[in-house]
Design an enzyme around this catalytic site. Structure first.
Site, PDB file in Angstrom:
ATOM      1  N   THR A 103       2.584   6.360   4.354  1.00 44.49           N
ATOM      2  CA  THR A 103       1.773   6.896   5.453  1.00 44.49           C
ATOM      3  C   THR A 103       2.640   7.750   6.360  1.00 44.49           C
ATOM      4  OG1 THR A 103       0.321   4.963   5.475  1.00 44.49           O
ATOM      5  CG2 THR A 103       0.112   6.484   7.282  1.00 44.49           C
ATOM      6  N   TRP A 145       2.295  -1.419  -0.814  1.00 43.52           N
ATOM      7  CA  TRP A 145       1.631  -0.114  -0.918  1.00 43.52           C
ATOM      8  C   TRP A 145       2.125   0.596  -2.188  1.00 43.52           C
ATOM      9  CZ3 TRP A 145       1.033  -2.698   3.416  1.00 43.52           C
ATOM     10  CH2 TRP A 145       0.017  -2.363   4.309  1.00 43.52           C
ATOM     11  N   ASN A 186      -2.367  -2.208  -2.009  1.00 40.69           N
ATOM     12  CA  ASN A 186      -3.159  -1.676  -0.913  1.00 40.69           C
ATOM     13  C   ASN A 186      -4.112  -0.577  -1.375  1.00 40.69           C
ATOM     14  OD1 ASN A 186      -3.520  -1.331   2.144  1.00 40.69           O
ATOM     15  ND2 ASN A 186      -3.061   0.758   1.474  1.00 40.69           N
ATOM     16  N   GLU A 187      -5.420  -0.850  -1.237  1.00 41.15           N
ATOM     17  CA  GLU A 187      -6.494   0.123  -1.465  1.00 41.15           C
ATOM     18  C   GLU A 187      -6.444   0.752  -2.855  1.00 41.15           C
ATOM     19  OE1 GLU A 187      -6.295   2.805   1.865  1.00 41.15           O
ATOM     20  OE2 GLU A 187      -6.894   1.269   3.297  1.00 41.15           O
ATOM     21  N   GLU A 274      -7.499  -4.713   7.189  1.00 43.39           N
ATOM     22  CA  GLU A 274      -7.012  -3.542   7.920  1.00 43.39           C
ATOM     23  C   GLU A 274      -8.208  -2.917   8.607  1.00 43.39           C
ATOM     24  OE1 GLU A 274      -4.150  -0.858   6.050  1.00 43.39           O
ATOM     25  OE2 GLU A 274      -5.169   0.837   7.007  1.00 43.39           O
TER      26      GLU A 274
END
Length: 666
Positions: A103, A145, A186-187, A274
C-alpha cells in the site's frame, strides 16, 4: 452553559409530558418539540459479545512513527493504546512482512530464504511491544499481504503454513507476544484445504491462535460463510468470519451494510476485519456509522480501522487516512483527529467481553437518516453504556431511556464529540451527568454528534500537545555509519524491496545502504522496481548525490522531485545508469510515460563505486557521473518533492554518502 443544561431541561420536559399528559409546544419552548426515540435498556436483554475496536498497521503506514523524537513518539503511542487516554485500542492488526509493496510501502520479511531467520526486522515487532506495554489486554492479529518468493507451491502452500507457524512461535519466544488471531491472504480469496491445514498446524504446535477468514472485500466479502456453512471441516477450521468494508469505504456510509444470513447463522463472531479508509478528521462521521451500523445490520462485533496512524509521506496514496497523523518525525509534529475520539467514545466505555443488548440497539426514530445507537452491558451485569451517532441528522431530537431488570439506575455520565467543530476542545468532552428518576432519563441529541452514556467511570482525555510543524532543513546527509547491520536508516521509506544497512563491498570499509531482495516476492499489488524515498515533500531547488555500486546486471536510478506516487509509476526526474554504462535522464509521469531528456554512454561496471549527481533548480536540470557532466537540460514539469533511489530487475546494489544540498535558500 446551555449545552450543559440540555439534559436537565429534557428531564423536565419528559416529566411534564408523563405527568400532565398533553402539553402545548409553546408551554415548553417556542421551537418545535424534537421527535422522540424511546430506548429500554434491559438487563435481561441478549445480544452478541463485543470483541473490540482496533486498527491496522501494514504496508508502510507506520513507517515514520519509529523515527519520531522519544517524547512525541511516546505521546502518540499513548494516544493510540493507553487505556482511558485516547483511542484506547483493543485490537492491533499488523502485516506479516514480505518485502513487497502492499500500500504505502514494503514490510520486512523475517524469513527471506528457507534458512534465513531474523525476527527483529522491521518495526511491527516494536509497535506490538509498545501496544502491549500500554495495554496488556490488547489483542494482536497477524495477516499476510504478500509472501517471500521461495515458497514451493505459491501462497497457498505448506511452506507458507510453516512460515506462519515460525512467525507465531518467534513472536512469543523473541518478543513475548502472543498473537491472538491469524488470517490468510489479504483480499485474495481463500483456499479451504490451506485453512484446514493451518488449523491442524496450529493445534499440533500447541498454539491457541484463532483463524480469521477470509479478509475479502467487495461482492465476495461474505462468500466464505456459505462455504463454511456447507463444509463442516472448513467450518471447524475457521474461528471468526472476517470481511473488509461491508459497511463503508473511503470514509463514506450511504447504504445498509452488506448483511449475510450465512455468516450470522454460523454462530461465530463476525468482524469488519478492515474498515474505515477515511481521513483522520473528515472520515470520523463514517467511522461512527460503521461501528453502529455494522452491529445493527450484520451483527458485527469488531471493527478494525485502516489505518492506525498516517505515518507515511503525503506523496504516497491515501494520505491522511488513519486515526491520527504523524508524518513529520524531524519536527515531532502530530495531529489528533476526530476519528481518534470517535473510537474513544466506544473503547473507553465498553470492554471486549461485554454483551450487546439487541433490544437497545437500532436506528433513531427507526430510520438511519436520524442516526443510530448500540447499547452494551458489562460482564458483571450491572453497568451499561450506550453509543449514539447523529451524523446524518439535521435537527435536534430527544432520546428517552428506561433502565430495567438489574442494570444500574445510578448516575449516567455523558461524553460527546461535536463533529461539526474543528476545535479539539469540542471533541470527547464530559457533559453534565444525569441522575435518572426511577430508572428514567432523557437526553437531547444534537445533529452531527457522537455521544457515550455510561454508568462506568475512569474515562479521560489525554493532554499532551504536539510541537509546531516545520520543514526538514537542507543540507541533509547520511553516511550510514551510525547504524548496525540490517537497520532502516532514518526517514528512508522503502516502497518495494528491502533497503537496509550492511557492510560495504567493493573494497570500501564501513556501512552502506543495500537493496537486498534479488527475486520478486509473491505480490499483493503491482509495485515499482525496488525503491526507497526520503526527505521533505516540500523540498525544492536542490542537488542530490550518492556513491553507488552495482553487484548484479541491471540499472540504478537517482531520483529528484518525486511527487504523488501512483501504483508502479515513480513521478519525478530520473538519472538512470546501467551496468554497461548506458545512461539516460528522463521524466516519468503519473501514467508511467517516460520522456527522455538526454541520454548517452559512459564508463561504468559491476562491483566498482561511482558517484552520481542530479540537480534541479527552477527547471534547470543537470546530471553527472564521477563528476563528469552528462546533461544540462531544461524542463519545469516538476519543481518540488522527495528524493529517491531505485534499482531495476531486483538486483543487489549498495549506496553510500547520500547528500542533499540546497541550490537556493530554503
Amino acid at each position: 452553559m446551555m449545552q450543559r443544561l440540555r439534559p436537565i431541561i429534557s428531564i423536565i420536559i419528559v416529566t411534564l409530558i408523563f405527568s400532565v399528559g398533553i402539553v402545548t409546544v409553546d408551554t415548553i419552548h417556542p421551537l418545535e418539540l424534537p421527535t422522540v426515540t424511546n430506548i429500554s435498556i434491559d438487563g435481561h436483554g441478549s445480544g452478541r459479545t463485543f470483541d473490540g475496536i482496533g486498527a491496522v498497521s501494514e504496508g508502510g503506514t507506520s513507517r515514520l512513527l519509529i523515527d519520531y523524537p522519544p517524547q512525541q513518539q511516546q505521546q502518540i503511542l499513548d494516544y493510540l493504546f493507553k487505556p482511558n487516554y485516547g483511542a484506547n485500542l483493543q485490537i492491533l492488526k499488523v502485516e506479516i512482512g514480505s518485502d513487497t509493496d502492499t500500500t504505502e510501502g514494503a514490510e520486512a520479511s523475517a524469513q527471506r530464504t528457507p534458512t534465513d531467520q531474523n525476527y527483529d526486522r522491521g518495526y511491527e515487532w516494536w509497535l506490538m511491544e509498545q501496544a502491549k506495554a500500554r495495554n496488556p489486554n490488547i489483542k494482536l492479529y497477524g495477516l499476510e499481504w504478500g509472501a517471500p518468493s521461495w515458497f514451493k507451491g505459491g501462497f497457498w502452500s505448506q511452506d507458507n503454513i510453516n512460515y506462519i507457524i515460525n512467525w507465531l512461535k518467534h513472536a512469543q519466544s523473541d518478543h513475548n507476544l502472543h498473537i491472538d488471531y491469524i488470517g490468510g491472504w489479504n483480499e485474495k480469496g481463500y483456499n479451504k484445504i490451506w485453512y484446514e491445514n493451518l488449523k491442524k498446524a496450529l493445534q499440533s504446535n500447541g498454539l491457541t491462535t484463532q483463524i480469521v477468514a477470509d479478509d475479502n472485500t467487495g461482492r465476495d466479502v461474505w462468500s466464505v460463510a456459505a462455504d463454511m456453512q456447507n463444509d463442516q471441516t472448513f467450518n471447524q477450521a475457521v474461528d471468526i468470519v472476517g470481511g473488509h468494508y461491508p459497511c463503508a469505504y473511503n470514509g463514506t456510509v450511504t447504504n445498509p451494510c452488506q448483511s449475510d444470513a450465512s455468516a450470522q447463522s454460523l454462530n461465530k463472531p463476525i468482524w469488519q476485519s478492515e474498515a474505515g479508509s477515511g481521513n483522520y478528521n473528515t472520515g470520523a462521521a463514517a467511522l461512527a456509522q460503521t461501528i453502529t451500523h455494522g452491529y445493527i445490520d450484520d451483527r458485527i462485533t469488531a471493527t478494525i480501522n485502516w489505518a492506525l496512524v498516517d505515518a507515511w509521506y503525503n506523496t504516497l496514496p491515501h494520505a491522511g487516512d488513519g486515526l491520527m497523523q504523524a508524518n513529520q518525525p524531524w519536527s515531532g509534529d502530530y495531529n489528533l483527529g476526530k476519528s481518534l475520539w470517535v473510537v474513544a467514545q466506544m473503547t473507553q466505555f465498553a470492554e471486549p467481553g461485554w454483551q450487546f443488548i439487541d433490544s437497545a440497539s437500532g436506528y433513531l426514530q427507526g430510520n438511519r437518516k436520524y442516526g443510530s445507537y448500540v447499547s452494551l452491558k458489562s460482564s458483571n451485569g450491572r453497568d451499561y453504556s450506550t453509543y449514539i451517532e447523529t451524523t446524518s441528522a439535521t435537527a435536534a431530537q430527544t432520546a428517552n431511556f428506561q433502565v430495567i431488570n438489574g442494570l444500574s439506575t445510578g448516575v449516567v455520565h455523558v461524553w460527546a464529540t461535536n463533529l461539526k467543530s474543528s476545535k479539539d476542545s469540542d471533541w470527547f468532552v464530559h457533559q453534565q451527568d444525569i441522575t435518572p428518576s426511577n430508572g428514567s432519563f432523557s437526553l437531547t441529541l444534537q445533529p452531527d454528534y457522537v455521544y457515550s452514556l455510561t454508568t462506568t467511570s475512569g474515562q479521560s482525555k489525554g493532554t499532551a500537545t504536539s510541537p509546531a510543524s516545520s520543514r526538514l532543513r537542507l543540507p541533509y546527509s547520511d553516511n550510514f555509519e551510525s547504524y548496525s547491520a540490517g537497520q532502516i536508516p532514518h526517514y528512508f521509506s522503502t516502497l518495494n524491496g528491502a533497503y537496509e544497512t550492511a557492510s560495504c563491498d567493493g573494497g570500501r570499509s564501513g556501512m552502506c545502504l543495500q537493496q537486498v531482495i534479488t527475486k520478486a516476492p509473491i505480490a499483493w499489488m503491482k509495485g515499482p522496481d525496488p525503491l526507497t524515498v526520503v526527505g521533505d515533500p516540500h523540498w525544492t531547488n536542490y542537488q542530490v548525490s550518492t556513491d553507488a555500486l552495482m553487484k548484479q546486471s541491471g540499472y540504478i536510478d537517482l531520483i529528484s522531485d518525486t511527487g504523488k506516487q501512483t501504483g508502479s509509476h515513480v513521478i519525478g526526474y530520473h538519472l538512470r545508469i546501467t551496468n554497461t554504462g548506458s545512461w539516460k535522464l528522463f521524466r516519468e509521469s503519473s501514467s508511467g510515460h517516460m520522456t527522455t531528456l538526454a541520454s548517452g554512454k559512459t564508463s561504468f561496471g559491476l562491483n566498482t563505486w561511482h558517484h552520481l549527481t542530479l540537480s534541479v533548480q527552477k527547471g534547470a536540470i543537470q546530471a553527472s557521473i564521477d563528476n563528469t557532466p552528462l546533461a544540462d537540460v531544461h524542463n519545469s514539469s516538476y519543481q518540488v518533492g522527495l528524493v529517491g533511489i531505485q534499482v531495476g530487475h531486483w538486483i543487489n546494489a549498495q549506496f553510500d554518502n547520500f547528500v542533499v544540498t540546497p541550490l537556493t535558500s530554503h
